[in-house]
Enzyme design. Structure first.
Site, PDB file in Angstrom:
ATOM      1  N   SER A 168       1.207  -1.400   0.004  1.00 42.13           N
ATOM      2  CA  SER A 168      -0.197  -0.524  -0.108  1.00 42.13           C
ATOM      3  C   SER A 168       1.369   1.537  -0.142  1.00 42.13           C
ATOM      4  CB  SER A 168      -0.903  -0.017   1.584  1.00 42.13           C
ATOM      5  OG  SER A 168      -1.924   1.150   1.753  1.00 42.13           O
TER       6      SER A 168
ATOM      7  N   LYS B 187      -1.274  -0.894  -4.629  1.00 38.66           N
ATOM      8  CA  LYS B 187      -2.106  -0.512  -4.140  1.00 38.66           C
ATOM      9  C   LYS B 187      -1.113   0.641  -4.022  1.00 38.66           C
ATOM     10  CE  LYS B 187      -4.734   0.097   0.062  1.00 38.66           C
ATOM     11  NZ  LYS B 187      -5.866  -1.287   1.313  1.00 38.66           N
ATOM     12  N   LEU B 188      -2.422   2.261  -5.153  1.00 40.05           N
ATOM     13  CA  LEU B 188      -2.907   3.420  -4.494  1.00 40.05           C
ATOM     14  C   LEU B 188      -3.385   3.929  -3.820  1.00 40.05           C
ATOM     15  CD1 LEU B 188      -1.337   5.349  -8.121  1.00 40.05           C
ATOM     16  CD2 LEU B 188       0.016   4.106  -6.358  1.00 40.05           C
ATOM     17  N   LYS B 189      -2.841   4.828  -2.751  1.00 39.13           N
ATOM     18  CA  LYS B 189      -3.857   5.891  -1.844  1.00 39.13           C
ATOM     19  C   LYS B 189      -4.773   7.081  -2.357  1.00 39.13           C
ATOM     20  CE  LYS B 189      -4.550   3.453   2.454  1.00 39.13           C
ATOM     21  NZ  LYS B 189      -5.053   3.267   2.384  1.00 39.13           N
TER      22      LYS B 189
ATOM     23  N   ASP C 280      -6.983   3.294  -3.513  1.00 41.09           N
ATOM     24  CA  ASP C 280      -7.900   2.855  -2.213  1.00 41.09           C
ATOM     25  C   ASP C 280      -7.995   4.121  -1.932  1.00 41.09           C
ATOM     26  OD1 ASP C 280      -9.414   2.600   0.268  1.00 41.09           O
ATOM     27  OD2 ASP C 280      -7.368   1.633   1.463  1.00 41.09           O
TER      28      ASP C 280
ATOM     29  N   ASN D 158     -10.116   5.398   0.626  1.00 39.88           N
ATOM     30  CA  ASN D 158     -10.574   5.709   2.297  1.00 39.88           C
ATOM     31  C   ASN D 158     -11.780   6.885   2.870  1.00 39.88           C
ATOM     32  OD1 ASN D 158      -7.055   5.338   3.381  1.00 39.88           O
ATOM     33  ND2 ASN D 158      -8.731   3.710   4.145  1.00 39.88           N
TER      34      ASN D 158
ATOM     35  N   GLU E   5     -11.102   0.472  -4.638  1.00 40.46           N
ATOM     36  CA  GLU E   5     -11.665   0.220  -2.285  1.00 40.46           C
ATOM     37  C   GLU E   5     -12.252   1.358  -2.043  1.00 40.46           C
ATOM     38  OE1 GLU E   5      -8.028  -1.135  -0.515  1.00 40.46           O
ATOM     39  OE2 GLU E   5      -9.279  -1.246   1.805  1.00 40.46           O
TER      40      GLU E   5
ATOM     41  N   ASP F  39     -14.450  -2.031   2.062  1.00 40.72           N
ATOM     42  CA  ASP F  39     -13.183  -1.921   3.751  1.00 40.72           C
ATOM     43  C   ASP F  39     -13.894  -1.618   4.609  1.00 40.72           C
ATOM     44  OD1 ASP F  39     -11.222  -1.479   5.544  1.00 40.72           O
ATOM     45  OD2 ASP F  39      -9.713  -0.734   4.416  1.00 40.72           O
TER      46      ASP F  39
ATOM     47  N   LYS G 257      -9.918  -7.305   7.190  1.00 44.43           N
ATOM     48  CA  LYS G 257      -9.261  -7.051   8.310  1.00 44.43           C
ATOM     49  C   LYS G 257     -10.227  -7.551   9.153  1.00 44.43           C
ATOM     50  CE  LYS G 257      -7.398  -2.651   6.153  1.00 44.43           C
ATOM     51  NZ  LYS G 257      -7.890  -1.536   5.961  1.00 44.43           N
TER      52      LYS G 257
ATOM     53  N   GLY H  58      -4.331  -4.617   6.242  1.00 43.01           N
ATOM     54  CA  GLY H  58      -3.036  -4.562   6.777  1.00 43.01           C
ATOM     55  C   GLY H  58      -3.900  -3.169   7.228  1.00 43.01           C
TER      56      GLY H  58
END
Ligand code: NPQ
Ligand code: MG
Length: 384
Positions: A145, A171-173, A199, A201, A224, A249, A273, A301
């Site tokens: 990540s 995986k890119l935020k 992702d 968030n 995500e 998530d 998770k 994670g």
């Protein structure tokens, strides 16, 4: 597995402070340190044998990823959860969740306790987490990540480093203003065949469908958690609007919510998770239902130490985990781990621990060095 009730029960709560090797920025903030609550459960079984197990609470220091945060988790454990576990007549890993069920929420706190008791039980029984959870592989592919960076050049340098380390999936935020151009540049850097996902968030709005559809050009594995954790309907609408699969998530807080999100078309892929769903046993139930419904899963994670990282590797070895997870080498986040044999990556893969319980030994000298607080709780009397 024997299902004995344990007599004397003792739980040590420890807080540790671990610096990150580099700041980790997500759409909800930038972190430079990890403040982690560890649980050590010590029990004496009916034969008088002492055994201990370790659990790790994944709550962050602030309620920024989830409503839980580490001080709150510690408080609810001390004042509401431990007294119930100490009072319970029969205590085995599978009874922890039912005993604590009357206390609403706090899955990360509950999950850490269940994990410690499961580890203790399995160590006593000479069985590994992998065996107990139902692992079908000895190695798992390792993904990484990558945080949000101030410039695209910095981002590309970071990604190249992880590609060189061997990670099989990036995986890119992302967040509004740091998404399309970043993904385009990384896709060009790594080529068309390297698995790539993003992702958010929860950083986007329901009205961002048209914008997020631009990500369809980059052959991403998934997007995500683009929307708020409560917004199952919004994710279902987005899934109909965007071709790239929507993965949840933060929204998936239990097996029941996962089943509903799948039925509503909001969850085309699931990030599992264990901490977020109340522990490894609930995580296995989510795995089972996703496998049954043809929903691919992968293991998320939470910047775990070697304790949580080992357990995640065992979980990710179950047959339904068909996508690489966020189980990177310990060195991705930490210069030194609190276990003596931390998770490493070799040829893009992590080896699933096979020793009893979580399958590692604690580096007590280093653990003591990074400990900021310790407290001990125990049953007031020996149970019979
Ligand atoms: C996620 N984890 O999938 C989380 C978010 C997360 C590996 O991307 C400190 C700072 C701890 C940021 C734990 C990954 C964190 C953090 C988890 C972000 O959404
Ligand atoms: Mg996530």
């Amino acid at each position: 597995m024997t299902s004995a009730s344990w007599s004397r029960r003792q739980v040590e709560l420890r807080r540790i402070a671990l610096p990150l090797v580099s700041p980790f920025r997500t759409s909800f903030g930038s972190q430079t340190d990890r403040d982690i609550l560890l649980v050590r459960a010590e029990m004496v079984d009916e034969k008088g044998e002492r055994t201990e197990g370790w659990g790790e609470c994944v709550a962050l220091s602030e309620p920024s990823y989830s409503p839980e945060y580490v001080d709150g988790a510690q408080h609810v454990i001390v004042h509401h959860l431990l007294p119930r576990l100490f009072d319970a007549g029969h205590l085995d890993p599978a009874t922890v969740a039912p005993i604590l069920a009357k206390m609403h929420g706090h899955p990360m706190a509950k999950g850490a306790l269940e994990m410690a008791i499961l580890d203790a039980r399995l160590r006593a029984d000479d069985r590994s987490f992998a065996q107990h959870l139902g692992a079908s592989r000895t190695q798992i592919p390792s993904g990484v990540s990558v945080g949000i960076h101030d410039s695209i050049d910095d981002l590309l340098a970071a990604v190249q480093g992880y590609v060189d380390d061997g990670y099989v999936r990036i995986k890119l935020k992302i967040e509004p203003g740091a998404d399309i151009d970043q993904v385009a540049a990384v896709r060009t850097l790594i080529g068309p065949d390297k698995p790539l996902q993003v992702d958010a968030n929860t950083a986007y709005e329901r009205t961002d469908g048209e914008h997020l559809r631009r990500l369809d050009d980059f052959d991403l594995l998934l997007i995500e958690q683009p929307l708020a954790e409560e917004d199952i309907l919004g994710h279902a609408r987005l899934a109909a609007e965007v071709e790239t699969p929507i993965c949840l998530d933060e929204s998936l807080v239990s097996a029941a919510t996962t089943a509903d999100a799948i039925d509503l078309g909001a969850c085309e892929i699931a990030n599992i998770k264990p901490g977020r769903v109340g522990g490894y046993l609930e995580a296995v139930r989510i795995h089972d239902l996703c496998l049954d419904r043809g929903i691919p899963v992968w293991c998320g994670g939470m910047l775990e130490t070697g304790i949580g990282r080992a357990a995640n590797a065992a979980l990710a070895a179950l047959p339904g985990f068909t996508l690489p997870g966020d189980i990177s080498a310990s060195t991705r986040f930490y210069a030194r781990d609190i276990v003596t044999d931390p998770i490493t990556i070799v040829d893009g893969h992590v080896t699933v621990p096979t020793s009893p319980g979580l399958g590692f030994e604690i580096d007590h000298a280093f653990l003591d060095e990074v400990t900021t607080h310790t407290e001990l709780h125990s049953t007031p009397h020996d149970r019979r």
